[in-house]
Write a protein that holds these residues in place. Structure first.
Motif, PDB file in Angstrom:
ATOM      1  N   PRO A  81       0.840  -1.204   0.000  1.00  0.00           N
ATOM      2  CA  PRO A  81       0.000   0.000   0.000  1.00  0.00           C
ATOM      3  C   PRO A  81       0.874   1.253   0.000  1.00  0.00           C
ATOM      4  O   PRO A  81       1.904   1.295   0.671  1.00  0.00           O
ATOM      5  N   THR A  82       0.471   2.234  -0.759  1.00  0.00           N
ATOM      6  CA  THR A  82       1.264   3.452  -0.879  1.00  0.00           C
ATOM      7  C   THR A  82       0.370   4.658  -1.097  1.00  0.00           C
ATOM      8  O   THR A  82      -0.755   4.536  -1.589  1.00  0.00           O
ATOM      9  N   ARG A  83       0.880   5.812  -0.733  1.00  0.00           N
ATOM     10  CA  ARG A  83       0.216   7.058  -1.090  1.00  0.00           C
ATOM     11  C   ARG A  83       0.531   7.342  -2.555  1.00  0.00           C
ATOM     12  O   ARG A  83       1.458   6.772  -3.118  1.00  0.00           O
ATOM     13  N   VAL A  84      -0.237   8.245  -3.141  1.00  0.00           N
ATOM     14  CA  VAL A  84      -0.090   8.507  -4.571  1.00  0.00           C
ATOM     15  C   VAL A  84       0.253   9.973  -4.781  1.00  0.00           C
ATOM     16  O   VAL A  84      -0.374  10.854  -4.210  1.00  0.00           O
ATOM     17  N   GLY A  85       1.279  10.207  -5.588  1.00  0.00           N
ATOM     18  CA  GLY A  85       1.642  11.556  -5.983  1.00  0.00           C
ATOM     19  C   GLY A  85       1.429  11.716  -7.480  1.00  0.00           C
ATOM     20  O   GLY A  85       1.032  10.776  -8.168  1.00  0.00           O
ATOM     21  N   ARG A  86       1.702  12.913  -7.973  1.00  0.00           N
ATOM     22  CA  ARG A  86       1.555  13.170  -9.398  1.00  0.00           C
ATOM     23  C   ARG A  86       2.793  13.907  -9.874  1.00  0.00           C
ATOM     24  O   ARG A  86       3.305  14.776  -9.184  1.00  0.00           O
ATOM     25  N   GLN A  87       3.267  13.517 -11.053  1.00  0.00           N
ATOM     26  CA  GLN A  87       4.376  14.243 -11.656  1.00  0.00           C
ATOM     27  C   GLN A  87       4.210  14.240 -13.166  1.00  0.00           C
ATOM     28  O   GLN A  87       3.538  13.396 -13.724  1.00  0.00           O
ATOM     29  N   ARG A  88       4.842  15.202 -13.786  1.00  0.00           N
ATOM     30  CA  ARG A  88       4.745  15.343 -15.224  1.00  0.00           C
ATOM     31  C   ARG A  88       5.755  14.446 -15.928  1.00  0.00           C
ATOM     32  O   ARG A  88       6.911  14.365 -15.527  1.00  0.00           O
ATOM     33  N   ASN A  89       5.294  13.764 -16.965  1.00  0.00           N
ATOM     34  CA  ASN A  89       6.173  12.938 -17.780  1.00  0.00           C
ATOM     35  C   ASN A  89       7.048  13.859 -18.623  1.00  0.00           C
ATOM     36  O   ASN A  89       6.560  14.781 -19.270  1.00  0.00           O
ATOM     37  N   GLU A  90       8.349  13.603 -18.616  1.00  0.00           N
ATOM     38  CA  GLU A  90       9.277  14.485 -19.333  1.00  0.00           C
ATOM     39  C   GLU A  90       9.093  14.421 -20.841  1.00  0.00           C
ATOM     40  O   GLU A  90       9.247  15.414 -21.542  1.00  0.00           O
TER      41      GLU A  90
END
Length: 107
Positions: A81-90
């Motif tokens: 189980p993990t928290r979820v983040g968001r990042q932009r694909n390069e």
């Protein structure tokens, strides 16, 4: 409206409530974005129904139950189980969901 981090088809664990268990994983069947609730495969409630033309017998039927989205946590590729983040694909410039623990992209 805030962007929800759990989608239909994801694998999650229940971290609070009656079905709490970090060992049991469930598949998300549907997401209700207005009520911030998710329906999970294998979690149902009993509903009493009257006899109708569609169900002439009536009786007690199982209906998928909805759980608040704060009570579930997404499972990453390693099965944790993990928290979820968001990042932009390069390359493409699109936002992707990323595991907070392993920093891997969640499909």
């Amino acid at each position: 409206m805030a962007k929800l981090k759990i989608k239909k088809g994801d694998t999650v664990v229940v971290i609070a409530g009656e079905h709490k268990s970090r060992d049991t994983q469930y598949k998300v069947l549907s997401v209700n974005r207005t009520a911030n609730r998710v329906s999970l495969e294998g979690i149902t409630v009993k509903k009493h129904s009257r006899p109708t033309s569609k169900h002439p017998q009536g009786g007690i039927i199982d209906v998928p139950a909805f759980i608040h989205i704060s009570n579930v946590m997404l499972v990453d590729g390693a099965g944790k189980p993990t928290r979820v983040g968001r990042q932009r694909n390069e390359k493409s410039g699109k936002l992707e969901r990323v595991s907070a623990k392993s920093k891997e992209v969640i499909k």
